[in-house]
Design a protein around this motif. Structure first.
Motif, short mmCIF file in Angstrom:
data_model
loop_
_atom_site.label_atom_id
_atom_site.label_comp_id
_atom_site.label_asym_id
_atom_site.label_seq_id
_atom_site.Cartn_x
_atom_site.Cartn_y
_atom_site.Cartn_z
N LEU A 225 35.15 50.92 35.27
CA LEU A 225 36.64 52.24 35.81
C LEU A 225 36.96 51.42 37.08
N VAL A 226 38.72 51.65 37.34
CA VAL A 226 38.61 50.39 37.51
C VAL A 226 39.29 51.58 39.49
N SER A 227 38.89 50.82 40.80
CA SER A 227 39.13 52.04 41.49
C SER A 227 40.71 52.01 42.08
N SER A 228 41.14 52.40 43.13
CA SER A 228 42.34 52.98 43.72
C SER A 228 42.78 51.44 44.09
N GLY A 254 38.82 36.59 28.54
CA GLY A 254 39.06 37.52 27.93
C GLY A 254 37.79 39.46 28.54
N ALA A 255 37.14 38.76 29.59
CA ALA A 255 36.63 39.99 30.24
C ALA A 255 38.40 40.69 30.77
N THR A 256 38.15 42.25 30.17
CA THR A 256 38.72 42.79 30.63
C THR A 256 38.18 43.93 30.64
N VAL A 257 39.04 45.47 31.30
CA VAL A 257 38.60 46.58 31.76
C VAL A 257 40.38 47.40 32.12
N THR A 258 40.49 48.65 31.20
CA THR A 258 40.96 49.51 30.81
C THR A 258 41.09 49.85 32.35
N ALA A 259 42.61 49.98 33.05
CA ALA A 259 43.14 50.39 34.55
C ALA A 259 43.73 51.69 34.18
N ILE A 260 43.85 52.57 34.94
CA ILE A 260 44.72 54.14 34.93
C ILE A 260 46.18 53.22 35.33
N GLY A 261 46.89 54.14 33.76
CA GLY A 261 48.90 53.50 34.40
C GLY A 261 49.02 52.70 33.87
N LEU A 262 47.93 51.34 34.07
CA LEU A 262 47.94 50.30 33.96
C LEU A 262 47.52 49.24 32.42
N ALA A 284 37.01 64.81 35.52
CA ALA A 284 38.04 63.87 35.38
C ALA A 284 37.69 62.59 35.71
N ARG A 285 38.46 61.64 34.95
CA ARG A 285 38.99 60.16 35.26
C ARG A 285 40.34 60.45 35.76
N HIS A 286 41.14 60.96 36.86
CA HIS A 286 42.18 61.17 37.46
C HIS A 286 42.28 62.31 38.60
N PRO A 287 42.00 61.50 39.25
CA PRO A 287 43.16 59.95 39.69
C PRO A 287 42.12 59.30 40.11
N PRO A 288 41.98 57.80 40.00
CA PRO A 288 41.19 56.68 39.67
C PRO A 288 40.34 56.74 40.85
N PRO A 289 38.77 55.95 41.15
CA PRO A 289 37.95 56.05 42.00
C PRO A 289 38.84 55.63 43.31
N GLU A 290 38.05 56.21 44.45
CA GLU A 290 38.42 55.72 45.87
C GLU A 290 37.46 54.97 46.70
N VAL A 291 37.25 54.11 46.24
CA VAL A 291 35.88 53.51 47.42
C VAL A 291 36.53 53.38 48.93
N LEU A 292 35.43 54.06 49.39
CA LEU A 292 34.95 54.34 50.78
C LEU A 292 35.04 53.13 51.59
N ARG A 293 33.38 52.33 51.04
CA ARG A 293 33.03 51.34 52.23
C ARG A 293 32.58 50.91 50.86
N LEU A 294 31.82 49.53 51.65
CA LEU A 294 30.60 48.50 50.71
C LEU A 294 29.44 48.45 51.41
N ARG A 295 28.17 48.92 50.91
CA ARG A 295 27.45 49.22 51.20
C ARG A 295 26.80 47.68 51.26
N THR A 296 26.72 47.01 52.32
CA THR A 296 26.29 45.91 52.32
C THR A 296 25.37 45.30 53.74
N GLU A 297 24.82 47.03 53.52
CA GLU A 297 23.77 46.12 54.95
C GLU A 297 22.90 47.32 54.32
N PRO A 298 20.93 46.77 53.79
CA PRO A 298 20.56 48.28 54.10
C PRO A 298 20.13 49.30 54.50
#
Length: 298
Positions: A225-228, A254-262, A284-298
């Motif tokens: 899925l493509v995030s917001s 040709g690496a592609t992914v389906t984005a909502i509305g695009l 549901a898959r609407h709206p797209p996922p919202e990224v809150l934060r990266l987990r770059t630390e343990p």
């Protein structure tokens, strides 16, 4: 400092000896008032004192050798705004942090006291720790404040239904007779939205300016899925993180992914993937996922 964690529940727990607190949408933060100064520690253990000079200044009014557990939040237009907390946390310099502290002042929603004037109180009951927390913070006033608490499940249910308009995520439930469960999921949380970790398998845009993340959620058919769109702070964080993980670009292959509305959009894969905490409805898959934060630390 290992903090207490909460296990997700689907319905409001009820019963004798339970306490209910609103769950604020911010960054977990431990305030350590040492004998000399103040240290602000994120949940990961990273020291973020420089990013929140306003909270550090307020915490210097605490007694020496005092440790608080809570959430840093920023209020905007009558509600908490997580994106603004991220903006504060991403301040790149002391000068920038000072400017943001003036324009986007932070508040601290304290929900526990772990040490008070050199006395370790984690072994005391939550009921007793709560009383100590209130006695400590009420005379000081904002921006350090105890979170609201009730033992009435009906009032808690009302909070759950009405407080989301203020940006409150849900409720945290604790036992009154419980000691502080450091490093364990000893509390319970009831959220309005599904927040979960997702694998970041790629991103749209460029390496210097990622626009959105390509995610695989831990449930469902594992279709990417493509995030917001990412916030400015997240774009900078993702750009730094993917610089070390970006595999050979397959956009031309040709690496592609389906984005909502695009529709179909090209993306750049990541190998190995990153992990991100995302907010996404479970039905549901609407709206797209919202990224809150990266987990770059343990």
């Amino acid at each position: 400092m290992s903090v207490a964690l909460a296990a997700t529940v689907r319905t409001l727990p009820r019963g004798d000896g339970l306490a209910y607190e609103p769950k604020f949408d911010g960054h977990r933060l431990v305030i350590v008032r040492t004998a000399e100064d103040v240290v602000l520690q994120a949940r990961s253990g990273r020291i973020v004192t420089a990013a929140f000079p306003d909270l550090a200044a307020a915490a210097r009014r605490l007694p020496a050798e005092t440790v608080l557990d809570g959430e840093v939040v920023i209020w905007h237009a009558g509600r908490t705004d997580f994106a603004l907390v991220q903006r504060r946390a991403a301040a790149a310099s002391a000068a920038r942090a000072a400017v943001l502290a003036q324009s986007l002042p932070a508040s601290y929603a304290a929900f526990d006291v772990l040490e008070l004037a050199g006395l370790d109180v984690r072994g005391r009951t939550y009921e007793r720790r709560r009383a100590l927390l209130v006695d400590l913070l009420l005379p000081l006033g904002p921006p350090l404040q105890p979170v609201p608490m009730t033992t009435d499940p009906e009032l808690a249910a009302t909070w759950y239904e009405t407080l989301p308009a203020s940006g409150i995520e849900g409720l945290v439930v604790k036992r009154l007779d419980q000691t502080y469960p450091a490093g364990r999921r000893g509390w319970q949380k009831l959220r309005h939205t599904e927040v979960r970790d997702a694998a970041v398998v790629g991103y749209t845009g460029t390496a210097r300016r990622p626009l959105a993340l390509v995610l695989v959620l831990p449930v469902g058919d594992e279709t990417p899925l493509v995030s917001s769109p990412l916030t400015a702070a997240l774009r900078a964080e993702v750009a730094a993180a993917v610089a070390e993980r970006a595999g050979p670009s397959r956009a031309a292959e040709g690496a592609t992914v389906t984005a909502i509305g695009l529709g179909e959009v090209p993306y750049r894969p990541l190998d190995p993937p990153l992990t991100a905490e995302v907010r996404h409805p479970s039905t549901a898959r609407h709206p797209p996922p919202e990224v809150l934060r990266l987990r770059t630390e343990p």
